[in-house]
Design a protein around this motif. Sequence first.
Motif, mmCIF file in Angstrom:
data_model
loop_
_atom_site.group_PDB
_atom_site.id
_atom_site.type_symbol
_atom_site.label_atom_id
_atom_site.label_comp_id
_atom_site.label_asym_id
_atom_site.label_seq_id
_atom_site.Cartn_x
_atom_site.Cartn_y
_atom_site.Cartn_z
ATOM 1 N N TYR A 19 1.030 -1.833 0.325
ATOM 2 C CA TYR A 19 -0.406 -0.067 -0.271
ATOM 3 C C TYR A 19 0.785 1.007 0.121
ATOM 4 C CZ TYR A 19 -2.593 4.032 1.844
ATOM 5 O OH TYR A 19 -3.832 5.339 2.103
ATOM 6 N N TYR A 37 2.483 4.274 -14.660
ATOM 7 C CA TYR A 37 1.178 3.576 -13.931
ATOM 8 C C TYR A 37 2.106 1.933 -13.469
ATOM 9 C CZ TYR A 37 -1.654 6.840 -14.944
ATOM 10 O OH TYR A 37 -2.735 8.030 -15.915
ATOM 11 N N TYR A 69 -3.157 1.955 -10.702
ATOM 12 C CA TYR A 69 -2.745 3.025 -9.703
ATOM 13 C C TYR A 69 -1.882 4.213 -10.733
ATOM 14 C CZ TYR A 69 0.705 -0.288 -8.397
ATOM 15 O OH TYR A 69 1.488 -1.202 -7.949
ATOM 16 N N TYR A 92 -3.073 3.997 -3.562
ATOM 17 C CA TYR A 92 -3.153 2.670 -4.299
ATOM 18 C C TYR A 92 -3.279 0.847 -3.203
ATOM 19 C CZ TYR A 92 1.785 2.388 -5.032
ATOM 20 O OH TYR A 92 3.351 2.356 -3.894
ATOM 21 N N ASP A 113 -5.671 -2.828 -9.471
ATOM 22 C CA ASP A 113 -5.785 -1.647 -9.447
ATOM 23 C C ASP A 113 -4.897 -1.236 -10.162
ATOM 24 O OD1 ASP A 113 -5.779 0.662 -7.970
ATOM 25 O OD2 ASP A 113 -5.022 0.354 -6.392
ATOM 26 N N ASN A 123 -1.385 -8.777 -8.251
ATOM 27 C CA ASN A 123 -3.162 -6.943 -9.049
ATOM 28 C C ASN A 123 -3.451 -7.953 -9.011
ATOM 29 O OD1 ASN A 123 -3.754 -5.231 -9.253
ATOM 30 N ND2 ASN A 123 -2.347 -3.608 -10.558
ATOM 31 N N GLN A 178 -1.872 -3.180 -4.081
ATOM 32 C CA GLN A 178 -1.803 -4.082 -5.328
ATOM 33 C C GLN A 178 -1.629 -5.140 -3.857
ATOM 34 O OE1 GLN A 178 0.962 -3.677 -8.022
ATOM 35 N NE2 GLN A 178 2.039 -5.573 -7.249
#
Length: 724
Positions: A637, A710, A695, A662, A693, A689, A664
Amino acid sequence: MRARVFLLGAASAGALAIASAACAAPPEASNQTTVGEIVVTARKLDTARDTIQPQTGASTYAITNQAIQAMPAGDNAGLNQVVLQAPGVAQDSYGQLHIRGEHNGVQYRINGVILPEGLSVFGQALSPRLADRVTLITGALPAQYGLRTAGIIDISTKSGVQSGGSVSLYGGSHGEIEPSIEYAGHAGDTNLFVSGSYLSDQLGIESPDGKSTPLHDRTSQFQGFAYLDRIIDPDSRVSLVLGTSDERFQIPDLSGQQPSLTFGPNANSALNPPLTVNGQTTYPSADLNESQTEVTHYGAVSYLHTTERLTTQVSLFGRYSELKFTPDVDGDLLYDGLAQSADKTDVAGGLQAEGAYHLNDAHTVRGGVIIEVDRSTSNTTSDVIALDPVTGLQTTDIPTPIVENSAQTAATYSVYLQDEWTVVKGLTLNYGLRFDQFDGYRDENQLSPRVNLVWIPIQGTTVHAGYSRYFSPPPFELVGGETVSKFQNTTAAPLSTADTTPYSERANYYDVGVEQRVNQALTVGIDSYYKTSTNMVDEGQFGAPIILTPFNYAEGRQYGVELSSSLNIGSFTAYANGAWSQAQGRDIVSSQFNFAPQELAYIADHYIYLDHNQTYSASMGASYRCGDSRVSGDLIYGSGLRADLPLSGGGDIPNGRALAPYTQVNLSASHKFAAAPGGPIEIRVDLINAFNDRYEIRDGTGVGVGAPQYGARRGLFAGFTKDF
């Protein structure tokens, strides 16, 4: 930050312990053999080596090979993904890691021997395949650690003490395929371990637009490693480490864009004529063709000798690295006003001689000398378009090459001496001095005191507190040698004319922490740190080649708190780590030509967040094994790195906002068929993932930030490993 640690109740913990015992993995069927005398001697010498470089008072986090194998992707993951599970580590684009709010500042060691810095940006020159254990050492470091002090990543390699090997094939989403091989063996007193892998993938660098498989993003990567040692007698060993990495990357493209660069009297105005290069004014962004190659070769030879009181190790080490960027000349000129081909090489080598002397039951004295010589060569050709010095309009559409070839040699001399003093039972004081002399683009030095106190008031409780004075020269191989004046009146004219050579950072670092072993299964800890610095070193990506450039803030401050916990109940293991961090700097005082005047003016009067500051970070994971089957998962996180904050009246606050947070989640399942013909076969499936997500790691704004990046989208991977 509020941390939550979920603990098992007594009844559920007992039930899990019973279940774990029932599912304990049976002895693995394999053709591995061990020779007892060799194992005992090797372990004795490894232990002796560790006594030379203890981490007394520092914050350490160890990840074993068993833990790496339990992670989703296992040792098919990059080393950065392994280290990312440690507390206080934040991810960035290009696979970079930030430890406790630092930009890089990481020193890698292999079996305690320093690996000199290289020119790698995207690539991971070291693979988890070679690791028996990965240890992250940070905080107020003892005197044996210097120059790169954000974190020491010390890799204890596998060896040939246990005979056997394996071949693997792994792949899946993004067109990934990765065959690999390992072999360990011994003959008499000689032990050998080798590994090699080849990766082909269509997601070589993070996506610039969030697509699962970006345009023009293929990579091919080869890594090889060898460890050889010879046990001379029960007290002596000579060892050799050799490694190589050859990694090639396409630079990913965005689609649907056209050049909009103009030059002339009306700045940033459509009234200016569009830039023209070789008769072209348009160029689809999807057609850009840039690439980068990164090559690294490294090696070290060490002699270790131990007696009842004295242990010494002398090592010679070296590294060769090369980075080559190939531009799309017309396209880069139309989009950026600069097309730069760059070929940089760095050759570094040195001597590391260290020892520990057990003076008596109360004192162990340690000292060492490290000498490193570094030769950096840079050959660049920058294609630009000439501009009229009065009107600012282009005078020709034919590119003009500007050649910049330079070479520089640097030398670093370090010496340290320290004493580990057992004051009374349960109370240890480690104090010492370190002196570093750096002769490079600048000649600078510092005498740095270090002191650490470790107190065990009761069984299971460890308190540590420390202070370290740090001296950190900017990465020598990254300091540019460009002559700014050559680019005046061209499309690549610098934003500012000042070009002060980067300085060495000087810092005061304080660290206090407590670790509590609650019971045989559960350990929790908390650690806090505070750092102030002058000429704080940071790095940014400026220009087309993906090469980082160091610069200095006149003042810097970094502080934070980390929480950690680990649980081990038979076949079930789990960990949870959290961190709160702040990293700020004020007044850019070197490499100023990379920054806009208004940016420099704002930062001169304001502390700003560093572009890589992430306020909250967390990692957690769990693994459960039942017989020959294992399921596991982990999570990272981040509250988001920094980006510029647009102001309603125009302009920006540099690094004034955080990107979106985010999470993951990665999942894994594997099963080993122990009775398979010809030796065991393990099958694994990994979901990276898992919740897809989307992010953003970077949005393309911020101090020294390049293109948007990303995180990787959801990927499904599978592999098998055959033992022999």
